[in-house]
Write an enzyme that holds these catalytic residues in place. Structure first.
Site, PDB file in Angstrom:
ATOM      1  N   HIS A 161     -12.168  -1.352 -11.959  1.00  0.00           N
ATOM      2  CA  HIS A 161     -11.942  -0.666 -10.660  1.00  0.00           C
ATOM      3  C   HIS A 161     -13.267  -0.217 -10.040  1.00  0.00           C
ATOM      4  CE1 HIS A 161      -8.776   1.650  -8.136  1.00  0.00           C
ATOM      5  NE2 HIS A 161      -9.853   1.375  -7.412  1.00  0.00           N
ATOM      6  N   ARG A 170      -4.537  -3.018  -5.738  1.00  0.00           N
ATOM      7  CA  ARG A 170      -3.980  -2.066  -6.697  1.00  0.00           C
ATOM      8  C   ARG A 170      -3.291  -2.827  -7.818  1.00  0.00           C
ATOM      9  NH1 ARG A 170      -6.966   1.094  -4.958  1.00  0.00           N
ATOM     10  NH2 ARG A 170      -6.500   3.003  -3.804  1.00  0.00           N
TER      11      ARG A 170
HETATM   12  P1  NAP Z   1      -5.946  -1.117   5.873  1.00  0.00           P
HETATM   13  O1  NAP Z   1      -7.070  -1.094   6.852  1.00  0.00           O
HETATM   14  O2  NAP Z   1      -4.870  -0.116   6.022  1.00  0.00           O
HETATM   15  O3  NAP Z   1      -5.340  -2.594   5.913  1.00  0.00           O
HETATM   16  C1  NAP Z   1      -4.160  -2.932   5.263  1.00  0.00           C
HETATM   17  C2  NAP Z   1      -3.739  -4.327   5.668  1.00  0.00           C
HETATM   18  O4  NAP Z   1      -2.584  -4.693   4.905  1.00  0.00           O
HETATM   19  C3  NAP Z   1      -3.347  -4.435   7.140  1.00  0.00           C
HETATM   20  O5  NAP Z   1      -3.791  -5.661   7.661  1.00  0.00           O
HETATM   21  C4  NAP Z   1      -1.817  -4.404   7.085  1.00  0.00           C
HETATM   22  O6  NAP Z   1      -1.174  -5.098   8.139  1.00  0.00           O
HETATM   23  C5  NAP Z   1      -1.564  -5.147   5.794  1.00  0.00           C
HETATM   24  N1  NAP Z   1      -0.232  -4.816   5.266  1.00  0.00           N
HETATM   25  C6  NAP Z   1       0.278  -3.599   4.931  1.00  0.00           C
HETATM   26  N2  NAP Z   1       1.550  -3.720   4.526  1.00  0.00           N
HETATM   27  C7  NAP Z   1       1.867  -5.023   4.608  1.00  0.00           C
HETATM   28  C8  NAP Z   1       3.038  -5.774   4.357  1.00  0.00           C
HETATM   29  N3  NAP Z   1       4.168  -5.186   3.932  1.00  0.00           N
HETATM   30  N4  NAP Z   1       3.009  -7.100   4.567  1.00  0.00           N
HETATM   31  C9  NAP Z   1       1.890  -7.713   5.027  1.00  0.00           C
HETATM   32  N5  NAP Z   1       0.732  -7.054   5.294  1.00  0.00           N
HETATM   33  C10 NAP Z   1       0.730  -5.729   5.086  1.00  0.00           C
HETATM   34  O7  NAP Z   1      -6.492  -0.968   4.389  1.00  0.00           O
HETATM   35  P2  NAP Z   1      -7.966  -1.289   3.849  1.00  0.00           P
HETATM   36  O8  NAP Z   1      -8.907  -0.205   4.203  1.00  0.00           O
HETATM   37  O9  NAP Z   1      -8.310  -2.674   4.235  1.00  0.00           O
HETATM   38  O10 NAP Z   1      -7.716  -1.201   2.260  1.00  0.00           O
HETATM   39  C11 NAP Z   1      -6.771  -2.022   1.621  1.00  0.00           C
HETATM   40  C12 NAP Z   1      -6.537  -1.579   0.190  1.00  0.00           C
HETATM   41  O11 NAP Z   1      -7.639  -1.936  -0.637  1.00  0.00           O
HETATM   42  C13 NAP Z   1      -6.422  -0.076  -0.034  1.00  0.00           C
HETATM   43  O12 NAP Z   1      -5.132   0.399   0.311  1.00  0.00           O
HETATM   44  C14 NAP Z   1      -6.707   0.062  -1.504  1.00  0.00           C
HETATM   45  O13 NAP Z   1      -5.500  -0.033  -2.236  1.00  0.00           O
HETATM   46  C15 NAP Z   1      -7.577  -1.150  -1.817  1.00  0.00           C
HETATM   47  N6  NAP Z   1      -8.952  -0.765  -2.198  1.00  0.00           N
HETATM   48  C16 NAP Z   1      -9.393  -1.090  -3.445  1.00  0.00           C
HETATM   49  C17 NAP Z   1     -10.689  -0.774  -3.815  1.00  0.00           C
HETATM   50  C18 NAP Z   1     -11.252  -1.144  -5.153  1.00  0.00           C
HETATM   51  O14 NAP Z   1     -12.329  -0.701  -5.516  1.00  0.00           O
HETATM   52  N7  NAP Z   1     -10.584  -1.984  -5.913  1.00  0.00           N
HETATM   53  C19 NAP Z   1     -11.532  -0.123  -2.903  1.00  0.00           C
HETATM   54  C20 NAP Z   1     -11.033   0.213  -1.657  1.00  0.00           C
HETATM   55  C21 NAP Z   1      -9.738  -0.119  -1.311  1.00  0.00           C
HETATM   56  P3  NAP Z   1      -1.275  -4.566   9.661  1.00  0.00           P
HETATM   57  O15 NAP Z   1      -2.730  -4.731  10.033  1.00  0.00           O
HETATM   58  O16 NAP Z   1      -0.399  -5.483  10.406  1.00  0.00           O
HETATM   59  O17 NAP Z   1      -0.841  -3.131   9.636  1.00  0.00           O
HETATM   60  C1  GLV Z   2     -10.432   2.606  -4.113  1.00  0.00           C
HETATM   61  O1  GLV Z   2      -9.695   2.054  -4.852  1.00  0.00           O
HETATM   62  C2  GLV Z   2     -10.074   3.061  -2.802  1.00  0.00           C
HETATM   63  O2  GLV Z   2      -8.892   3.078  -2.448  1.00  0.00           O
HETATM   64  O3  GLV Z   2     -10.990   3.444  -2.035  1.00  0.00           O
END
Ligand code: NAP
Ligand code: GLV
Length: 310
Positions: free
Chosen positions: A273, A225
């Site tokens: 994005h 983000r």
């Molecule tokens: P997720 O499965 O919820 O994983 C989040 C990870 O971040 C987990 O490993 C979590 O730790 C860690 N985390 C959260 N808070 C933290 C902190 N304070 N300190 C250290 N580690 C922390 O999320 P995801 O599905 O992988 O997605 C991640 C993010 O990618 C989304 O929230 C979104 O913002 C972004 N995204 C961007 C796009 C794009 O097109 N640019 C697309 C999709 C997603 P734990 O495992 O220990 O809980």
């Molecule tokens: C895209 O940014 C998503 O959160 O899926």
């Protein structure tokens, strides 16, 4: 009738109506702002819903994020209490993010920006090329997306570490966690990838003090983000050589304004994005499963924890 409110900043209402309609035969999809009687709405399928909108829907059964992230929902300080919030976890979404990460890690690892600059000046010069195993790559966030990208980087031979809130045990990825693990994680990381959720704890984490903990000339890839990055700290870090390059898919303001200095900086790569956007063709079935679960009295899958914010 299953009545679903749809709001998104991408004009995909009809596409979603078609795809979700294949799985939910009695679907009535109402695209914001033409939502009719608020009493009819059973589900909200949303990206950045209007502040206060969700609270104003008296019969809302679940809030379904159109993306993996849910910060766009939690920015509303007055969400309806007790209504479950679910997000997208989809192999297709994960695969696309992994493609993006591999592409830009390899671009830096294989020194593509330098060779492109050589070509512009018709320079034929070989650079020393470390092997992947000599390139420490670090992923902040080892959840659905970070863990998959990390595994595939490890399969390519990179020296991969990850940083998360809790400790992980993932083959090929060295795990660091919590505030105590951050300094050591950063000190060994030449290419840093941010795949954290945006929460109160992670906002502004990519700033001058974090950059100071990286080796000189490290690279940053932010596909999480825009608000993770302290934007005013990036150009000074690049101009001083602290960072050698940055690839940014996300920004505080999207689209970034035409006069934003990031557009013209030679060591910043911008994508709009697009690292990984939910594809209705693969995600509609998951949304429909969650609707069926709630109708059957079960909790939706991929619930988020409002206290943690992700
Ligand atoms: P997720 O499965 O919820 O994983 C989040 C990870 O971040 C987990 O490993 C979590 O730790 C860690 N985390 C959260 N808070 C933290 C902190 N304070 N300190 C250290 N580690 C922390 O999320 P995801 O599905 O992988 O997605 C991640 C993010 O990618 C989304 O929230 C979104 O913002 C972004 N995204 C961007 C796009 C794009 O097109 N640019 C697309 C999709 C997603 P734990 O495992 O220990 O809980
Ligand atoms: C895209 O940014 C998503 O959160 O899926």
């Amino acid at each position: 009738m299953t009545t679903v409110l749809f709001q998104s900043d991408i004009d995909r209402g009809q596409w979603w109506r078609d795809e979700l309609g294949r799985h939910v035969p009695d679907l009535d999809l109402r695209v914001w702002p033409e939502i009719g009687d608020k009493d009819d709405i059973d589900y909200a399928l949303v990206w950045r819903p209007e502040i206060g909108l969700l609270r104003s829907l008296p019969k809302l059964k679940a809030i379904l994020s159109l993306g993996a992230g849910v910060d766009h929902i939690f920015r509303d300080p007055d969400l309806p209490p007790g209504v479950p919030i679910a997000r997208i976890v989809d192999p297709n979404l994960t695969a696309r993010m992994t493609e993006y990460v591999l592409l830009y890690v390899l671009r830096y690892h294989r020194q593509v920006p330098t060779y492109e600059a050589f070509q512009a000046d018709r320079i034929w010069r070989m650079l020393d090329q470390p092997a992947a195993g000599e390139r420490p790559v670090g992923i902040m966030g080892l959840g659905e997306l970070g863990a998959d990208a990390g595994r595939q980087l490890a399969d390519l031979g990179f020296d991969v570490a990850g940083w998360s809130r809790t400790k992980k045990d993932i083959a090929g990825i060295e795990s660091f966690h919590g505030a105590d693990g951050l300094e050591t994680f950063l000190a060994r990381t030449e290419i840093l990838i941010c795949l954290l959720p945006l929460t109160a704890a992670t906002e502004g984490i990519l700033g001058a003090s974090l950059f100071a903990g990286l080796p000189d000339g490290a690279y940053l890839i932010n596909a999480a983000r825009g608000r993770h990055l302290v934007e005013e700290d990036l150009i000074p870090a690049l101009d001083s050589g602290r960072l050698a390059g940055a690839t940014l898919d996300v920004f505080r303001e999207e689209p970034i304004p035409a006069d934003h200095p990031f557009w013209r900086h030679p060591r910043i790569t911008i994508t709009p994005h697009v690292a990984s956007i939910s594809d209705p063709r693969s995600v509609a079935g998951l949304v429909a499963d969650n609707i069926r679960r709630v109708e059957a009295g079960d909790q939706p899958l991929n619930l988020v924890d409002p206290a943690a914010g992700y």
